[in-house]
Design a protein around this motif. Structure first.
Motif, mmCIF file in Angstrom:
data_model
loop_
_atom_site.group_PDB
_atom_site.id
_atom_site.type_symbol
_atom_site.label_atom_id
_atom_site.label_comp_id
_atom_site.label_asym_id
_atom_site.label_seq_id
_atom_site.Cartn_x
_atom_site.Cartn_y
_atom_site.Cartn_z
ATOM 1 N N TRP A 78 0.868 -1.138 0.208
ATOM 2 C CA TRP A 78 -0.091 0.066 0.067
ATOM 3 C C TRP A 78 0.736 1.170 -0.023
ATOM 4 C CZ3 TRP A 78 -3.794 -1.563 4.684
ATOM 5 C CH2 TRP A 78 -4.696 -2.467 4.038
ATOM 6 N N LEU A 79 1.844 1.208 0.776
ATOM 7 C CA LEU A 79 2.837 2.275 0.904
ATOM 8 C C LEU A 79 3.425 2.567 -0.496
ATOM 9 C CD1 LEU A 79 4.807 1.767 4.342
ATOM 10 C CD2 LEU A 79 2.909 3.517 3.748
ATOM 11 N N ARG A 80 3.774 1.537 -1.302
ATOM 12 C CA ARG A 80 4.346 1.713 -2.500
ATOM 13 C C ARG A 80 3.511 2.107 -3.553
ATOM 14 N NH1 ARG A 80 5.359 -3.282 -3.628
ATOM 15 N NH2 ARG A 80 6.913 -3.594 -2.287
ATOM 16 N N TRP A 81 2.217 1.817 -3.342
ATOM 17 C CA TRP A 81 1.102 2.130 -4.087
ATOM 18 C C TRP A 81 0.812 3.823 -3.869
ATOM 19 C CZ3 TRP A 81 -3.814 3.956 -2.627
ATOM 20 C CH2 TRP A 81 -4.798 4.146 -3.605
ATOM 21 N N ALA A 82 1.122 4.282 -2.640
ATOM 22 C CA ALA A 82 0.797 5.763 -2.234
ATOM 23 C C ALA A 82 2.128 6.557 -2.747
ATOM 24 C CB ALA A 82 0.741 5.612 -0.816
ATOM 25 N N GLY A 83 3.084 5.712 -3.136
ATOM 26 C CA GLY A 83 4.251 6.548 -3.736
ATOM 27 C C GLY A 83 5.308 6.606 -2.768
#
Lengths: 191, 347
Positions: B160-165
């Motif tokens: 999720w963190l990666r998805w949030a940039g």
């Protein structure tokens, strides 16, 4: 610079405090007066056997078994102990039954078996603190003892006398109405 | 003529048993149950002590609620809670079930190292896990480890963190480091005379620390260590502790090297999409038959495979690499090239 030297001193003292070694533990050189659960092997063997699983505490109906963090060194991390003033052992012998490694040996819940094999410590009376020895009849420790007239007997004014049969469960120390307590259990390793 | 190896058409391929792709859900269910048990057992223990002390009237409102809920849970199974609930105690590190004791192989090995002797009554409690590991491989890591439950949720959180940039760590190390950690843990145990292997082993830590937190009034240094491993997994390497450092994972991997049950790729059904490699928590290579001893049969790759190209097989070693999947670009291009040459030569 000052902060660094402070940190270095802090780390050095923490390291010194955290590494007494099992030999020091076995010799009872920790200032903390703790008991091992009933039937526990001698300290050095106990540490070699205990796998820190926590089942002895989870089965203890009296919730007297607690666990060390790093108080007496990292060798003893997560090992069980009993502080009798906080909660004494009622000698139910369930901890030895559940212990997978026999660090706490399984002993039948039977007076003869307990007298013959349990050796958690030995109670000592401080006559200068004991109410009965000050002429105020008390006898609470005698009534708390699970082995009355075997491990402890009372004389004039309920003055307690501990015999060699005392197994060190700590119920007398738990019940002592004096503060600081007049009867205390000393673990065998410290004797 | 078309060579016989190329004749299998996509429609004729065999599909794996349909249940295999749902095993990942079953696995999550089991992980959840194991974790819930680790929470429930200390609560039941507290309830037992209340019963044993005949203390209901002395309890605070919160404790009374705990008593009532635990009584509701336990009542169908026991008549005398104070005694009967002793039947199930412990955690995944070592537990007892109706007098039968079962322990983690790492506990057995660590205890033998600390005592420098073999204490058979205890070593035998690890017999069943060892036998199961030799059949199912590192299944404990995927199917029952209470730390895995949190680590996989942590992996999801990282994605999720990666998805949030936000950048998360995805470094790779040598997977053999954990065998060194295992050796080091055993040497430390032997030198110190204390079973220290369990102090850096997340499932043992989780079991203890949940118990400490619920029944002993607070968590210990183990929780700090575990939170450190969670941060390591987010900041440095995905699932890094299990992949590269876990001493128990090392022991299970070694024991499961010649496991009987393993996952294999059906090259005829594979389209080289690489979803299996992406989903694999242990950084294995299912797309090119690279499972190895690290595979914990977690079945995440089976569940995600869009062409049903992964299934179970019973054999003590992996299939040798089968090359590109037959539904994939590379294979079809190669076949086209082959067919062209055959057509050029034949007439």
């Amino acid at each position: 610079m000052e902060r660094r030297s402070f940190l270095q001193a802090l780390i050095a003292s923490a390291a010194a405090a955290a590494t007494p070694g099992t030999a020091a533990l076995a010799a009872g050189r920790s200032s903390l007066r703790y008991l091992r659960p009933p039937g526990a092997l001698p300290e050095e063997d106990f540490l070699k056997h205990c796998i820190h699983c926590g089942q002895c505490g989870e089965v203890c109906p009296n919730r007297c078994i607690k666990y060390f963090d790093l108080e007496i060194g990292w060798e003893a991390i997560d090992t069980p102990y009993i502080i009798p003033r906080e909660q004494g052992c009622i000698l139910c012998m369930k901890c030895g039954e559940v212990c997978p490694t026999d660090a706490i040996t399984h002993i039948e819940r039977d007076v003869d078996a307990i007298l013959g094999t349990v050796n958690m410590g030995h109670a000592r009376v401080d006559e200068s603190l004991c109410l009965s020895f000050q002429g105020k009849t008390c006898g609470v420790c005698y009534r708390a003892c699970p082995l009355p007239d075997i491990a402890i007997y009372v004389g004039r004014l309920e003055q307690p006398h501990v015999t060699d049969e005392c197994v060190g469960c700590g119920l007398c120390e738990r019940s002592c109405i004096q503060l600081p307590q007049a009867i205390r259990v000393f673990p065998e390793r410290a004797a | 003529m078309i060579s016989p190896t190329f004749t299998a058409s996509p429609g004729a391929r065999t599909r794996p048993f349909f249940l295999w792709r749902h095993l990942n859900k079953l696995r999550w269910l089991i992980l959840t149950i194991v974790f819930a048990m680790l929470v429930l057992l200390p609560l039941l223990h507290i309830y037992q002590t209340y019963v044993a002390a005949h203390a209901y009237d002395l309890l605070s409102p919160g404790e009374t609620r705990l008593y009532d809920v635990m009584e509701w849970i336990a009542a169908p199974f026991v008549s005398d809670p104070a005694a009967d609930l002793d039947a199930v105690k412990g955690n995944t590190w070592s537990g007892s079930f109706w007098g039968y004791k079962i322990s983690d192989p790492l506990a057995a090995v660590g205890q033998a190292a600390a005592g420098l002797s073999l204490y058979w009554p205890f070593l035998l409690t690890a017999l069943v896990p060892v036998a199961l590991t030799m059949v199912f491989g590192r299944f404990f890591c995927g199917w029952s480890c209470p730390a895995t439950f949190l680590y996989e949720l942590n992996s999801n959180f990282a994605s999720w963190l990666r998805w949030a940039g936000i950048r998360v760590g995805n470094r790779r190390f040598d997977k053999r480091i954990k065998y060194g950690v295992l050796a080091l843990g055993l040497i430390l145990s032997a030198v110190s005379g204390s079973v220290l292997a369990g102090a850096i082993y997340p499932p043992a830590i989780i079991g203890r620390e949940i118990y400490y937190t619920i029944a002993q009034g607070g968590f210990g240094v183990g929780t700090v260590f575990f939170l450190g491993t969670l941060l390591f997994d987010i900041l440095v390497a995905r699932r890094g502790f299990c992949r590269y450092l876990c001493p128990g994972g090392a022991l299970y991997s070694a024991l499961g090297r010649y496991r009987i049950l393993r996952i294999r790729r059906v090259a005829e059904s594979c389209n080289d999409c690489a979803k299996c490699n992406v989903v694999c928590e242990f950084d294995l290579d299912p797309m090119r038959d690279g499972f190895g001893q690290e595979c914990n049969n977690c079945t995440a790759c089976i569940a995600i495979c869009p062409t049903d190209a992964l299934t179970f097989t019973l054999r003590p070693s992996d299939y040798p690499e089968q090359g590109p999947g037959h539904l994939g670009q590379r294979y079809r291009a190669a076949r086209q090239a082959r067919e062209d040459t055959v057509r050029d030569v034949a007439p």
